[in-house]
Design a protein around this motif. Structure first.
Motif, PDB file in Angstrom:
ATOM      1  N   ALA A   1     -20.431  15.996 -61.842  1.00 37.58           N
ATOM      2  CA  ALA A   1     -21.433  17.065 -61.862  1.00 37.58           C
ATOM      3  C   ALA A   1     -20.896  18.354 -61.236  1.00 37.58           C
ATOM      4  CB  ALA A   1     -22.690  16.608 -61.131  1.00 37.58           C
ATOM      5  N   GLY A   2     -19.666  18.317 -60.786  1.00 32.90           N
ATOM      6  CA  GLY A   2     -19.061  19.538 -60.243  1.00 32.90           C
ATOM      7  C   GLY A   2     -19.278  19.736 -58.758  1.00 32.90           C
ATOM      8  N   VAL A   3     -19.770  18.692 -58.082  1.00 34.13           N
ATOM      9  CA  VAL A   3     -20.056  18.839 -56.654  1.00 34.13           C
ATOM     10  C   VAL A   3     -18.761  19.040 -55.848  1.00 34.13           C
ATOM     11  CG1 VAL A   3     -20.929  17.615 -54.628  1.00 34.13           C
ATOM     12  CG2 VAL A   3     -22.226  17.592 -56.754  1.00 34.13           C
ATOM     13  N   LEU A   4     -17.718  18.325 -56.252  1.00 33.86           N
ATOM     14  CA  LEU A   4     -16.446  18.461 -55.545  1.00 33.86           C
ATOM     15  C   LEU A   4     -15.975  19.915 -55.561  1.00 33.86           C
ATOM     16  CD1 LEU A   4     -14.395  16.564 -54.148  1.00 33.86           C
ATOM     17  CD2 LEU A   4     -13.132  16.516 -56.267  1.00 33.86           C
ATOM     18  N   LYS A   5     -16.042  20.518 -56.761  1.00 32.26           N
ATOM     19  CA  LYS A   5     -15.611  21.922 -56.892  1.00 32.26           C
ATOM     20  C   LYS A   5     -16.457  22.824 -56.006  1.00 32.26           C
ATOM     21  CE  LYS A   5     -13.433  22.244 -61.374  1.00 32.26           C
ATOM     22  NZ  LYS A   5     -13.690  20.847 -61.846  1.00 32.26           N
ATOM     23  N   LYS A   6     -17.772  22.560 -56.038  1.00 32.76           N
ATOM     24  CA  LYS A   6     -18.679  23.394 -55.246  1.00 32.76           C
ATOM     25  C   LYS A   6     -18.327  23.293 -53.759  1.00 32.76           C
ATOM     26  CE  LYS A   6     -21.782  26.044 -54.261  1.00 32.76           C
ATOM     27  NZ  LYS A   6     -21.705  27.454 -54.651  1.00 32.76           N
TER      28      LYS A   6
ATOM     29  N   VAL B   1     -18.913   3.873 -55.354  1.00 27.46           N
ATOM     30  CA  VAL B   1     -17.929   4.586 -56.168  1.00 27.46           C
ATOM     31  C   VAL B   1     -18.629   5.254 -57.353  1.00 27.46           C
ATOM     32  CG1 VAL B   1     -15.878   4.304 -57.589  1.00 27.46           C
ATOM     33  CG2 VAL B   1     -16.126   2.992 -55.487  1.00 27.46           C
ATOM     34  N   ALA B   2     -19.628   4.564 -57.913  1.00 29.82           N
ATOM     35  CA  ALA B   2     -20.345   5.141 -59.052  1.00 29.82           C
ATOM     36  C   ALA B   2     -20.986   6.470 -58.656  1.00 29.82           C
ATOM     37  CB  ALA B   2     -21.412   4.164 -59.541  1.00 29.82           C
ATOM     38  N   GLU B   3     -21.557   6.516 -57.455  1.00 31.23           N
ATOM     39  CA  GLU B   3     -22.178   7.760 -57.003  1.00 31.23           C
ATOM     40  C   GLU B   3     -21.121   8.839 -56.760  1.00 31.23           C
ATOM     41  OE1 GLU B   3     -26.140   6.312 -54.594  1.00 31.23           O
ATOM     42  OE2 GLU B   3     -24.181   5.786 -53.790  1.00 31.23           O
ATOM     43  N   GLN B   4     -19.999   8.429 -56.188  1.00 27.25           N
ATOM     44  CA  GLN B   4     -18.918   9.398 -55.976  1.00 27.25           C
ATOM     45  C   GLN B   4     -18.482  10.004 -57.304  1.00 27.25           C
ATOM     46  OE1 GLN B   4     -16.111   6.779 -54.005  1.00 27.25           O
ATOM     47  NE2 GLN B   4     -16.514   7.716 -52.019  1.00 27.25           N
TER      48      GLN B   4
ATOM     49  N   SER C   1     -18.722  16.407 -46.091  1.00 30.24           N
ATOM     50  CA  SER C   1     -19.155  15.752 -47.332  1.00 30.24           C
ATOM     51  C   SER C   1     -17.982  15.505 -48.273  1.00 30.24           C
ATOM     52  CB  SER C   1     -20.269  16.510 -48.049  1.00 30.24           C
ATOM     53  OG  SER C   1     -20.421  17.792 -47.602  1.00 30.24           O
ATOM     54  N   LEU C   2     -16.967  16.348 -48.214  1.00 28.98           N
ATOM     55  CA  LEU C   2     -15.771  16.068 -49.018  1.00 28.98           C
ATOM     56  C   LEU C   2     -15.211  14.698 -48.660  1.00 28.98           C
ATOM     57  CD1 LEU C   2     -13.666  19.370 -49.091  1.00 28.98           C
ATOM     58  CD2 LEU C   2     -14.455  18.041 -51.042  1.00 28.98           C
ATOM     59  N   ALA C   3     -15.112  14.449 -47.359  1.00 31.30           N
ATOM     60  CA  ALA C   3     -14.583  13.158 -46.914  1.00 31.30           C
ATOM     61  C   ALA C   3     -15.420  12.014 -47.483  1.00 31.30           C
ATOM     62  CB  ALA C   3     -14.554  13.094 -45.397  1.00 31.30           C
ATOM     63  N   THR C   4     -16.758  12.201 -47.530  1.00 37.53           N
ATOM     64  CA  THR C   4     -17.641  11.158 -48.053  1.00 37.53           C
ATOM     65  C   THR C   4     -17.376  10.902 -49.539  1.00 37.53           C
ATOM     66  OG1 THR C   4     -19.318  12.068 -46.585  1.00 37.53           O
ATOM     67  CG2 THR C   4     -20.045  10.451 -48.203  1.00 37.53           C
ATOM     68  N   ILE C   5     -17.185  11.990 -50.286  1.00 38.88           N
ATOM     69  CA  ILE C   5     -17.061  11.840 -51.741  1.00 38.88           C
ATOM     70  C   ILE C   5     -15.722  11.229 -52.153  1.00 38.88           C
ATOM     71  CG2 ILE C   5     -16.927  13.140 -53.891  1.00 38.88           C
ATOM     72  CD1 ILE C   5     -18.978  14.927 -53.038  1.00 38.88           C
TER      73      ILE C   5
ATOM     74  N   ILE D   1      -7.136  12.211 -43.174  1.00 36.58           N
ATOM     75  CA  ILE D   1      -6.955  10.770 -42.951  1.00 36.58           C
ATOM     76  C   ILE D   1      -7.544   9.983 -44.123  1.00 36.58           C
ATOM     77  CG2 ILE D   1      -7.623   8.824 -41.490  1.00 36.58           C
ATOM     78  CD1 ILE D   1      -7.617  10.799 -39.118  1.00 36.58           C
ATOM     79  N   VAL D   2      -8.723  10.439 -44.584  1.00 38.55           N
ATOM     80  CA  VAL D   2      -9.349   9.764 -45.725  1.00 38.55           C
ATOM     81  C   VAL D   2      -8.430   9.839 -46.944  1.00 38.55           C
ATOM     82  CG1 VAL D   2     -11.208  10.007 -47.395  1.00 38.55           C
ATOM     83  CG2 VAL D   2     -11.735  10.025 -44.980  1.00 38.55           C
ATOM     84  N   ILE D   3      -7.841  10.991 -47.172  1.00 36.46           N
ATOM     85  CA  ILE D   3      -6.936  11.138 -48.314  1.00 36.46           C
ATOM     86  C   ILE D   3      -5.759  10.166 -48.172  1.00 36.46           C
ATOM     87  CG2 ILE D   3      -5.300  12.716 -49.429  1.00 36.46           C
ATOM     88  CD1 ILE D   3      -7.208  14.991 -48.720  1.00 36.46           C
ATOM     89  N   ARG D   4      -5.167  10.166 -47.006  1.00 37.40           N
ATOM     90  CA  ARG D   4      -4.002   9.323 -46.762  1.00 37.40           C
ATOM     91  C   ARG D   4      -4.336   7.832 -46.909  1.00 37.40           C
ATOM     92  NH1 ARG D   4       0.604   7.996 -44.099  1.00 37.40           N
ATOM     93  NH2 ARG D   4      -0.442   6.186 -43.247  1.00 37.40           N
ATOM     94  N   ASN D   5      -5.453   7.444 -46.303  1.00 39.27           N
ATOM     95  CA  ASN D   5      -5.805   6.024 -46.346  1.00 39.27           C
ATOM     96  C   ASN D   5      -6.211   5.570 -47.744  1.00 39.27           C
ATOM     97  OD1 ASN D   5      -5.227   5.974 -43.676  1.00 39.27           O
ATOM     98  ND2 ASN D   5      -7.316   5.635 -42.956  1.00 39.27           N
ATOM     99  N   THR D   6      -6.738   6.507 -48.543  1.00 35.77           N
ATOM    100  CA  THR D   6      -7.144   6.142 -49.896  1.00 35.77           C
ATOM    101  C   THR D   6      -5.925   6.098 -50.814  1.00 35.77           C
ATOM    102  OG1 THR D   6      -9.250   7.243 -49.510  1.00 35.77           O
ATOM    103  CG2 THR D   6      -8.708   6.697 -51.784  1.00 35.77           C
TER     104      THR D   6
END
Lengths: 635, 242
Positions: free
Chosen positions: A191-196, A182-185, A214-218, A261-266
């Motif tokens: 750092a703006g990676v999600l936006k990128k 989670v810390a890495e996420q 990679s979005l799913a990973t983050i 699915i990742v969004i829903r499960n989270t």
């Protein structure tokens, strides 16, 4: 046609040896032209050909190529471009598709040289370097980047901001491989990676796919990151992912649905409307039609979608999921990965709903699962066990005897002793198999008739059951105890099972309960003893023998510990056992009561008269009433 | 495309109306056609997409200059792709493989089916040229290991090697492997893989639009009589047979 393994393997090895002999000196030549020619030849020989990759790795060609890369990687001018492009391509091909290749490439120290190529002036060199690194990042062996370190984060951002598609793709691969905590996420989001990554959703086909993955990973299991994603661009990012589930490319549709699915499960609060749920169910079922990797992965995604959710399992049932999966499975000649995925999806479907289980049984899908129990692939065997375990939870079917046949029991029992194949299995895989086979057997033995129990016991043998009880894996121990507990439940004859081979099982159980790694093991073990203690005098005495330390060496009986446990189930099981042991109006009851008193168990029971758990409290009162009946005033 | 939308719209209208077949005259039809506005640039993009995907690089270049439509891919890459395609079509499969590997080494490494088909084509060419010894050695060394990895490859390999068993290959059950059609099939498979690797769609959009047109006309046929396009190459409206 010599297609047998031995014939063709040896011929390949021989001819490769003969013909490669001049490659090594040519790679080491001081003439760049000779080197480039040798590299191209090597590249064209190994691409697509795993057999040759392996023989060339064995012949030590990787370090030779690594030397070329290391010596020329920093030459910024165009002189060595061709040399670098060809070497990177060779290295990338060695690393493509199998771990042995990746290991050889990493061992040769190629990684830093390839990274240096990314800042080369020649765009084609950059392309080649990025491609090879991406190949390496397909493997678990690839080095991880710690994103909490500033310089690594900067490196990643420079990759993602590149104009070069292969380089942004590499950035995405590194995220997928390296981001675990989670810390890495959090660090990546900050750092703006999600936006990128969201902006890359509008990029080319390959950028879109890489970005989705990679979005799913983050955002996986990270509520904050999911909220940030769902809220970005006033919901536009989420909408574009939803839109991508309708894309014309199956891979994109799959990755987009995995993201959802990742969004829903989270965060279960998002994507609640029935429309999108139904759409995902149908989409993933439809993606099974893809003959390639997408079809293989679709069933795994499907499993995560319906995992643990009864309403989604119901939706899937209504979408005829069982029939559809069954039809795929029936086709035969499938890739083991796909069989494994479908079996796991079936297992998930049948994990809660009896309607699914009945459908499953009515299709005679059981035969295919039984078939899976004896497949070469350990993954398939484990999945078949899990499926069986899930289907056999149906009490109605168990009672109808749907499962009791040797076709199921014998392969399951054989899996417990899967030592012949364990050479190829990792240790964890091995225990996974044993665990699930045991679990399935345990379910099958629930309320089974004595003939079935006899037959399974005949297959298993007391000694191997005893060794499973003492297995190195606590989860295996638990299921082994549960299986024995089900075996000895019911009639007095069945109790005799634990006395086979001089009571080897009972001894193992008793020894095991002295120190339990987890409370669930205590519960199963205690109920096992409880079932045995419901038998005749001989049985009760045998249990006493386990409970009351023989040599009065001052050690406390584990019963005291169990009665004092904070787990009410364990306390219940322990009290039940005492009730069975002290059941009045049988000759030995009083003697046992005395022994139990001497070990301090009785006073412990008496002190529990106001136990906070109602069930325990009721049992304690039953026990106390029995003590009174047998009591002659001395207790 | 224009016609397609009209047909679709007409379909929807009729769906809502009575069940008897409606007759639409040429005047009514043409009036409807004139009412639909389609941007010229969009039409041009469709043409460019066709030229680029099919690999007509010179035509694409000319079309770009004349119409000002920018291709969505670097035209230089088309030349490379066409060279590969042509090599397969001429039977120079080894050359084609090397060219693909120069273009992007990932393509054949990550696409076992395509790689197998190219190797199979290479074997076919060896057999065609009567190089029996070489063909056998090649099959054993290059193709047999792939057959072990994949059951369907093994079957295809056995079919191909069967060519060696017949005196008169033109008249044997697996003779179609030697047909030019087999080369074209392989060539188009490589072409598609290269396009995909360049993040480009592997099929041009125009043919699928035509397919949709035919579908839509067939649907409409059940409900109405209207000026139909029967000959796609001429695209002439033909009066309805009332």
């Amino acid at each position: 046609m010599p297609t047998s393994a031995s014939a063709s393997d040896s011929s390949v090895a021989v001819s490769a040896t003969l013909r490669q002999s001049d490659l090594l000196p040519r790679l080491a030549s001081s003439d760049g032209v000779v080197q480039v020619k040798a590299l191209r030849e090597l590249k064209n020989r190994i691409i697509g050909n795993r057999t040759k990759k392996l023989s060339f790795i064995k012949l030590g060609l990787v370090p030779a190529v690594a030397d070329i890369l290391a010596s020329k990687a920093d030459a910024g001018d165009g002189r060595y471009s061709d040399l670098l492009i060809q070497s990177a391509a060779v290295v990338g091909s060695f690393a493509c598709g199998f771990d042995a290749g990746v290991q050889a490439v990493l061992d040769a120290g190629v990684f830093p040289s390839l990274v240096r190529l990314l800042s080369h002036l020649d765009e084609k060199v950059v392309d080649a370097g990025a491609r090879s690194l991406r190949m390496i990042y397909q493997s678990k062996l690839a080095p991880k980047y710690d994103f909490l370190q500033q310089k690594n984060m900067e490196f990643l951002l420079s990759l993602l901001n590149s104009e070069n598609e292969n380089v942004t793709g590499l950035g995405a691969s590194i995220i997928m491989h390296s981001c675990e905590t989670v810390a890495e996420q959090k660090a990546l989001c900050q750092a703006g990676v999600l936006k990128k990554l969201i902006s890359l959703l509008k990029g080319s086909l390959s950028q879109r796919d890489a970005s989705l993955e990679s979005l799913a990973t983050i955002i996986k299991n990270n509520v904050e990151a999911v909220s940030e994603f769902v809220g970005s661009d006033s919901g536009r990012a989420l909408r574009s992912v939803i839109e991508l589930t309708k894309d014309r490319y199956p891979r994109t549709r799959l990755l987009a649905s995995v993201c959802l699915i990742v969004i829903r499960n989270t965060c279960p609060c998002y994507l609640q409307d029935i429309g999108i749920k139904t759409k995902l169910v149908y989409l993933l079922l439809e993606l099974h039609d893809d003959p390639g990797q997408v079809g293989d992965e679709a069933s795994f995604a499907f499993s995560t979608l319906i995992a643990g959710s009864e309403d989604l399992q119901k939706l899937a049932f209504e979408a005829n999921a069982i029939d559809k999966l069954y039809n795929h499975l029936q086709k035969g000649a499938l890739h083991p990965k796909r069989v494994e995925g479908i079996l796991l999806a079936m297992a998930e479907l049948c994990s809660k709903l009896d309607s699914c289980r009945f459908k499953f049984i009515s299709l005679k899908a059981l035969d295919l699962v039984i078939n899976g129990l004896t497949q070469d692939s350990a993954g398939v065997r484990a999945a078949a066990c899990i499926c069986l375990k899930s289907v056999s939870r149906s009490i109605k079917s168990l009672c109808a005897g749907d499962f009791m046949n040797e076709m199921i029991v014998i392969p399951l029992v054989q899996l417990l002793d899967d030592s012949c194949t364990s050479v190829q299995l990792s240790k964890s895989m091995d225990s996974d198999l044993r665990l699930n086979a045991l679990w399935a057997l345990r379910n099958l033995m629930f309320l089974a008739d004595s003939a079935s129990k006899e037959s399974i016991f005949g297959e298993l043998e007391a000694s191997s059951l005893a060794s499973l009880v003492s297995d190195s894996e606590p989860l295996v121990q638990e299921q082994a105890l549960a299986l024995v507990r089900n075996l000895v439940d019911g009639c007095v004859n069945c109790i005799e099972f634990v006395f086979a081979e001089n009571g080897i099982i009972l001894d193992a159980v008793g020894r095991h309960l002295q120190s339990i790694p987890k409370v669930e093991i205590g519960i199963q073990g205690m109920y096992l003893l409880c079932n045995v203690a419901s038998g005749n005098e001989f049985h009760k005495e045998a249990v006493m023998h386990q409970l009351v330390p023989q040599a009065e060496n001052g050690t406390q009986s584990f019963m005291i510990k169990f009665l004092q446990s904070s787990d009410s189930q364990l306390r219940t099981a322990a009290v039940w056992t005492i009730i069975n042991l002290t059941f009045p109006s049988v000759p030995g009851a009083f003697g046992r009561l005395v022994k139990l008193r001497n070990t301090g168990i009785i006073s412990q029971v008496k002190s529990m008269v106001n136990d906070p758990c109602l069930e325990v409290k009721l049992r304690i009162r039953t026990a106390l009433a029995q003590f009174m009946t047998s009591d002659d005033g001395s207790i | 495309m224009l016609l397609f939308w009209i047909v679709i719209r007409q379909l929807a209208e009729i769906e809502a109306m009575a069940t008897s077949k409606k007759v639409i005259t040429r005047e009514e039809w043409e009036k409807k056609l004139n009412d639909v506005k389609i941007r010229k640039e969009d039409m041009n993009k469709l043409v460019m997409n066709f030229l680029v995907t099919e690999g007509y690089v010179e035509a694409a270049e000319k079309f770009r200059m004349e119409s000002g439509t920018e291709p969505d891919i670097d035209l230089a890459t088309i030349t490379d792709r066409m060279a590969v395609k042509k090599a397969v079509q001429c039977g120079n499969v080894e050359d084609a493989i090397e060219k693909v590997n120069d273009l992007n080494p990932e393509i054949l490494d990550t696409n076992p089916q395509l790689f197998f088909h190219l190797q199979q084509q290479r074997l076919i060419e060896l057999i065609r040229n009567g190089k029996v010894e070489e063909a056998l050695e090649f099959a054993q060394e290059e193709l047999a290991p792939r057959g072990e990895e994949n059951q369907s490859f093994l079957e295809e390999l056995e079919r191909t090697v069967a060519l060696l068993a017949f005196e008169d290959v033109s008249n044997c059950p697996v003779g179609e492997l030697l047909d030019i059609q087999q080369r074209l099939k392989t060539a188009s498979e490589v072409n598609a893989a290269i396009l995909t690797s360049q993040s480009h769609e592997k099929d041009p959009k125009l043919p699928s639009l035509l397919k949709m047109l035919i579908w839509a006309q067939n649907q409409l046929d059940e409900k109405a009589a209207y000026p139909r396009i029967n000959d796609l190459s001429k695209a002439m409206l033909e009066d309805p047979a009332v």
